[in-house]
Design an enzyme around this catalytic site. Structure first.
Site, short mmCIF file in Angstrom:
data_model
loop_
_atom_site.label_atom_id
_atom_site.label_comp_id
_atom_site.label_asym_id
_atom_site.label_seq_id
_atom_site.Cartn_x
_atom_site.Cartn_y
_atom_site.Cartn_z
N HIS A 104 0.87 -1.19 0.00
CA HIS A 104 0.00 0.00 0.00
C HIS A 104 0.90 1.22 0.00
O HIS A 104 1.66 1.44 0.93
CB HIS A 104 -0.93 0.01 1.22
CG HIS A 104 -1.93 1.12 1.18
ND1 HIS A 104 -3.19 0.97 0.64
CD2 HIS A 104 -1.85 2.42 1.58
CE1 HIS A 104 -3.85 2.11 0.71
NE2 HIS A 104 -3.06 3.01 1.28
N CYS A 105 0.78 2.02 -1.07
CA CYS A 105 1.69 3.15 -1.26
C CYS A 105 1.04 4.45 -0.80
O CYS A 105 0.04 4.87 -1.39
CB CYS A 105 2.10 3.24 -2.73
SG CYS A 105 3.27 4.57 -3.06
N PRO A 106 1.57 5.11 0.21
CA PRO A 106 0.98 6.39 0.65
C PRO A 106 1.22 7.51 -0.35
O PRO A 106 0.48 8.50 -0.36
CB PRO A 106 1.70 6.67 1.98
CG PRO A 106 2.99 5.93 1.88
CD PRO A 106 2.70 4.71 1.06
#
Length: 314
Positions: A104-106
């Site tokens: 999950h890439c912020p």
């Protein structure tokens, strides 16, 4: 004119791939992996143990899943109430299971998985090219700044800031892009690097690797004209993947359903359950596992279908 044209090409490709990475919804497991209403009721009524395993066995007997939990059971998500496909993981941020989840890439506020992994790679590539182009074209003015050859205006500080920003982003992006290029070449996800996939026979960190060319095609597709464009061209549906399982499962030695005498790749073993059409053709090309002896494996065709030992994944 050449610099302006090149700049806008890099900029448009960068924005396009960034947009696709952000707004492409992560793919979730299809309905066949969800438990039916009766199976859910049975699973809630039965105590933990063999009874629950029997319910899951009925639900997963026809699903193309080959990875297991650390205890050797089928991977089951209690929150989504489904049998997890291979390479699928539950994202705690999105609160749902994501097919072939990488992380999950912020920075893009989205899960990077099967549906947008190609877009994420292109985003890294074009952002790196964009920063390198800016640093290269700004370099001559950056040198003039230190030699006092620029007019004494506030614009010269903008030139210094622009070069430093582009150079620093280039360094960080190059390391990240290089890492994901290595992942593609090995057909791994970031999660699988930290925890290798567990198959029925053993843990195999290279279980999904089919060789460099096939691994590349699995992400970018068969048509090279789409490789550099942020349009979806990955192979498969994200629910099933070809593997390079070569170890015989002793519990499956007498299973008639595992035999596959018509396979073109008789010197390599693959799970007997059917793969999706868009993935299975990768197994019919020239084998890329030169280290496996054809003579040693010829008599074991079809014996790598894992036994279904199931329990809830905790």
């Amino acid at each position: 004119v050449v610099c302006l044209v090149a700049y806008h090409i890099f900029f448009m490709l960068f924005v396009w791939s960034y947009w696709k990475t952000i707004f492409t919804l992560p793919m979730n497991p299809s309905k066949e992996f969800h438990l039916s209403y009766l199976d859910k009721e049975s699973l809630e009524r039965e105590p933990r143990g063999e009874s629950q395993q029997e319910v899951l066995r009925r639900a997963a007997k026809d699903l193309p899943i080959y990875t297991r939990t650390m205890s050797g059971a089928i991977r089951y998500c209690d929150r989504c109430r489904l049998v997890k496909p291979d390479r699928c993981h539950h994202c705690s941020v999105c609160d749902k299971c994501i097919l072939k989840m990488d992380h999950h890439c912020p920075w893009v506020n989205n899960c990077v998985g099967f549906s947008n992994y190609k877009f994420f790679l292109l985003f890294l590539a074009y952002s790196l090219l964009y920063c390198l182009f800016i640093a290269a074209t700004d370099l001559q003015y950056f040198i003039k700044f230190w030699t006092n050859d620029l007019p004494d205006t506030q614009a010269k500080f903008h030139i210094m800031f622009l070069f430093f920003a582009a150079a620093m982003f280039s360094v960080s992006l190059s390391s990240l892009f290089g890492y994901h290029c290595w992942l593609v070449s090995k057909n791994k996800s970031t999660l699988e690097v930290f925890r290798a996939p567990i198959f029925r026979h053993r843990t195999d960190k290279n279980g999904f690797s089919l060789g460099f060319r096939k691994n590349l095609r699995q992400v970018f597709g068969d048509e090279k004209k789409y490789w550099l464009l942020p349009v979806f061209s990955s192979l498969g549906d994200g629910c099933s993947f070809p593997t390079c399982l070569v170890n015989q499962d002793p519990e499956q030695a007498s299973t008639p359903g595992g035999l596959n005498s018509t396979s073109k790749n008789e010197n390599h073993l693959f799970p007997a359950k059917p793969l999706r059409d868009s993935q299975s053709h990768l197994l019919t090309d020239t084998p890329s596992w030169s280290e496996i002896s054809a003579k040693a494996e010829k008599g074991k065709v079809g014996m790598s279908n894992p036994a279904l030992t199931m329990e809830n994944e905790t």
